[in-house]
Design a protein around this motif. Sequence first.
Motif, short mmCIF file in Angstrom:
data_model
loop_
_atom_site.label_atom_id
_atom_site.label_comp_id
_atom_site.label_asym_id
_atom_site.label_seq_id
_atom_site.Cartn_x
_atom_site.Cartn_y
_atom_site.Cartn_z
N UNK A 91 -23.99 11.72 -42.92
CA UNK A 91 -22.85 12.59 -42.66
C UNK A 91 -22.56 12.69 -41.18
N UNK A 92 -21.26 12.71 -40.87
CA UNK A 92 -20.78 13.05 -39.53
C UNK A 92 -19.86 14.26 -39.73
N UNK A 93 -20.30 15.41 -39.24
CA UNK A 93 -19.61 16.66 -39.55
C UNK A 93 -18.13 16.61 -39.20
N UNK A 94 -17.81 16.09 -38.03
CA UNK A 94 -16.41 16.03 -37.61
C UNK A 94 -15.57 15.16 -38.52
N UNK A 116 -12.48 7.21 -44.11
CA UNK A 116 -13.61 6.77 -44.94
C UNK A 116 -14.24 5.51 -44.34
N UNK A 117 -13.39 4.58 -43.89
CA UNK A 117 -13.91 3.35 -43.28
C UNK A 117 -14.75 3.67 -42.04
N UNK A 118 -14.27 4.61 -41.21
CA UNK A 118 -15.02 4.97 -40.00
C UNK A 118 -16.38 5.55 -40.34
N UNK A 119 -16.46 6.37 -41.37
CA UNK A 119 -17.74 6.96 -41.76
C UNK A 119 -18.69 5.92 -42.33
N UNK A 120 -18.17 5.00 -43.11
CA UNK A 120 -19.02 3.94 -43.66
C UNK A 120 -19.58 3.08 -42.54
#
Length: 448
Positions: free
Chosen positions: A239-242, A225-229
């Motif tokens: 969104x990042x699909x992977x 979650x931290x990486x996506x934020x």
Amino acid sequence: MATPVQANRPEWDRGGGTAVLPAPRARRGPRSTPPRRLWTTGSLLALLAVLFGALTVTQVVQSSAAASSVVNHSQPLSDDAAQIFHSLADADTTAATGFLQAGNETRAVQQQYSADIKTASTLLAQAAASTSPSDPGQKQIQLLNAQLPVYTGLVEAARADDRQGLPLGGAYLRFASGQLQDTMLVEAQSLYTAETARLHRDYSDAQALPWAAIGLGLITLAALVWAQVRLFRQTNRVLNVGLVLATGATAVALLWLVTAQSLAASDLRASNTRGAAPLQVLNEARIKALQCRGAENLNLVARGSTDAYETAWSKDSAQLAGSSGFLAEATSMTGADPAAQQTVKAAAAAFTTWQQRHDTAKTANDSGDYTKAVDTTIGSTPNTTSAAFSQLDAQLNSAIDRERANFHTLAGNGRDDTALLAEGAGVLALVAAAGALLGINRRAAEYR
């Protein structure tokens, strides 16, 4: 003195000597670039996912093995140990009953004694095959296997003397019973205690939640979650699909792990409180009833030569049917199964009848009416202590069958609750790792 022209020249170009070039500046190391940081992040996320999967598989396999051991190994062995004790105690009681028949031993009594010895021998062989040489109960199994032929030989000697009318037969029988009570049943009790302790250890291992795997799963989920934020803040892409795939796979694995293990722990606890634990108390009650019956018969065999058997009756009957005895405990513990509880209450009522008839036989024996005492104990009428004991034993056996069925149903559910969890968690962890690498690498590729 330098000329104006020389003064305006660089130091290395002034005349009069060897040229001195300025020292080159030291080169800086390669700076941390955005692609490099992204690849590092992706690798760490993939590593976390793989570690989560590996730890989950390890802990689930361990708890599943313990649950399978409860169902297929430790509880059956504990139950078999109780049956070994029961068969030996019943053989002792039956031998005394045959002796009291004074040379007219019925075929039913002979068959019951033979069946008890065969059952004990068979169960000992099964227990020996089901345990390793280092098993705590292996010593008791070996001792019982060695002592059983000695006991049966003493009983046969007592029978042979009794058929010839020799008073030595009673002494042989009392000696055989003493060997069984003081040695064999002590070993059988130790075997039962050892197997029951192993059952409790397996229950503890099977019910324990995999907190290490759950904790690492939460850390992995938080890192994803931290990486996506962070990527969202840098790129404004929602969104990042992977990474979404990796997060979903991790969340599913974590939810499956918590749910399945919680259900398994709940079913296993229920199998103990509504199956294994009442079953142990009922086995204890049935064994104690047999000890009462053996003391009652052997007291008549002794013909007043000792009061040890009547003392044993008083002690064992209090442990069986006292206010805190096994029957009262079993009545309380079978509350979740009304049918089993009803049979335990019927067993308690049968003991009340047994106690009354025992007192009648004791009064007759104490007053010198030995024939009446024997008739009240093992006579052919339905109003004997033998009939009351049979009624009690049948009721306890019925309750045991109920609780054994409850155990197998609930423990089987607990074992099956984690079916395919280890395999599924492993696959989901690999999917999460692949998704993290795919998502991060696609983002890093945009810098090329």
